[in-house]
Design a protein around this motif. Structure first.
Motif, PDB file in Angstrom:
ATOM      1  N   ILE A 146      65.878 133.317  19.276  1.00 24.05           N
ATOM      2  CA  ILE A 146      65.262 133.611  20.690  1.00 24.05           C
ATOM      3  C   ILE A 146      64.706 132.409  21.114  1.00 24.05           C
ATOM      4  O   ILE A 146      64.771 132.204  22.320  1.00 24.05           O
ATOM      5  N   PHE A 162      66.613 131.907  24.185  1.00 28.00           N
ATOM      6  CA  PHE A 162      66.382 132.992  25.256  1.00 28.00           C
ATOM      7  C   PHE A 162      66.931 132.866  26.828  1.00 28.00           C
ATOM      8  O   PHE A 162      66.640 133.682  27.463  1.00 28.00           O
ATOM      9  N   ILE A 186      62.864 139.602  23.374  1.00 26.91           N
ATOM     10  CA  ILE A 186      63.436 138.741  24.374  1.00 26.91           C
ATOM     11  C   ILE A 186      62.702 138.526  25.820  1.00 26.91           C
ATOM     12  O   ILE A 186      62.618 137.452  26.266  1.00 26.91           O
TER      13      ILE A 186
END
Length: 290
Positions: free
Chosen positions: A190, A194, A230
């Motif tokens: 992540i 991201f 997220i």
């Protein structure tokens, strides 16, 4: 509020710079709060539930709760609820500017993986409370260098809060309930992707696991869905860019993987309840680098 409130007003902005508020019930916290300043809440007595963003976290006894800029939260207690809250605007004390001194950003604030609640021992509670009492006394003192003294006390409060939380995290990592390795891999994924990967399915494919299975383990260990994690990571970076840079919102949107500025603005508003421009206007963009 009441006589339990001590405030410092920014003479230029004509708005709150710093505040200490002693509370004796949960009335003030029973409705959703979204502040343009950071909040540190030391609960000295109470039991109940904290709602932060879209997740709920229980608390029982003395604890520390920390909330970031415009992070929505509310608190519902079961019975008696007492403690003290410290609020500070980023122009009074910038976490990014002082990150090498206090190291609380990502620990007490903007930590998308851990609960905002940190349980405290009696000694830890007394340590933090003594620092807050120092803040209260200084707010009542109109002597020279008041701001510098308040910032010094605030740094001590944040450093000690971070130490307590980090110590607990290290103890948990060493226990039998250590987070599964795949979630450490997910955290790294992540943080790395991201701005380009926005869907839960993309991360599931990257980690070679089904979306349903990854969601289950996220809910178990983080009390959030993968999509929430997220989105929270994107919002943290968006806030950072809006505050620390003078980039146009359109450019920030593009760098975060949004081809449509207006879609990004809707995304931001859905999660923060205000527009990116309003966030920037009320936080004071780029002044942290001045």
């Amino acid at each position: 509020m009441s006589s339990n409130t001590l405030e410092l007003i920014d003479p230029q902005r004509k708005s709150l710079a710093f505040k200490v508020y002693a509370f004796e019930d949960d009335v003030y916290f029973s409705s959703l709060k979204k502040y343009n300043y950071f909040s540190v809440i030391l609960v000295t007595k109470g039991k109940g539930m904290v709602t932060a963003d879209l997740s709920q976290y229980p608390f029982d006894g003395t604890c520390l709760m920390c909330f970031s800029l415009y992070q929505p939260f509310k608190i519902k207690s079961e019975g008696a609820f007492q403690g003290v809250m410290v609020n500070f605007h980023p122009e009074f004390f910038c976490l990014h500017k002082h990150r090498n001194e206090v190291s609380c950003n990502g620990v007490l604030f903007n930590n998308i993986y851990d609960s905002p609640v940190t349980a405290l021992t009696k000694d830890e509670t007394e340590l933090l409370l003594s620092t807050i009492n120092g803040l209260r006394l200084e707010l009542q003192n109109t002597g020279i260098a008041q701001t510098e003294v308040l910032i010094s006390y605030l740094k001590i409060l944040l450093i000690n809060g971070s130490r307590i939380k980090l110590f607990q995290q290290q103890a948990e990592d060493a226990s039998l309930t250590k987070t599964p390795v795949i979630l450490d891999t997910l955290k790294n994924a992540i943080d790395e992707h991201f701005s380009s990967l926005h869907s839960a399915g993309e991360y599931a494919d990257l980690l070679n696991i089904s979306t349903a299975a990854l969601n289950r383990v996220c809910k178990t260990h983080f009390n959030k869905t993968l999509s929430q994690l997220i989105s929270d990571r994107i919002i943290i970076e968006a806030k950072r860019q809006l505050y620390l840079t003078d980039k146009p919102v359109k450019q920030i949107a593009y760098e975060l993987g949004f081809n449509d500025e207006f879609y990004f603005s809707r995304f931001f508003k859905n999660h923060v309840a205000i527009s990116p421009q309003f966030f920037r206007d009320t936080i004071g963009f780029n002044r942290a680098n001045a």
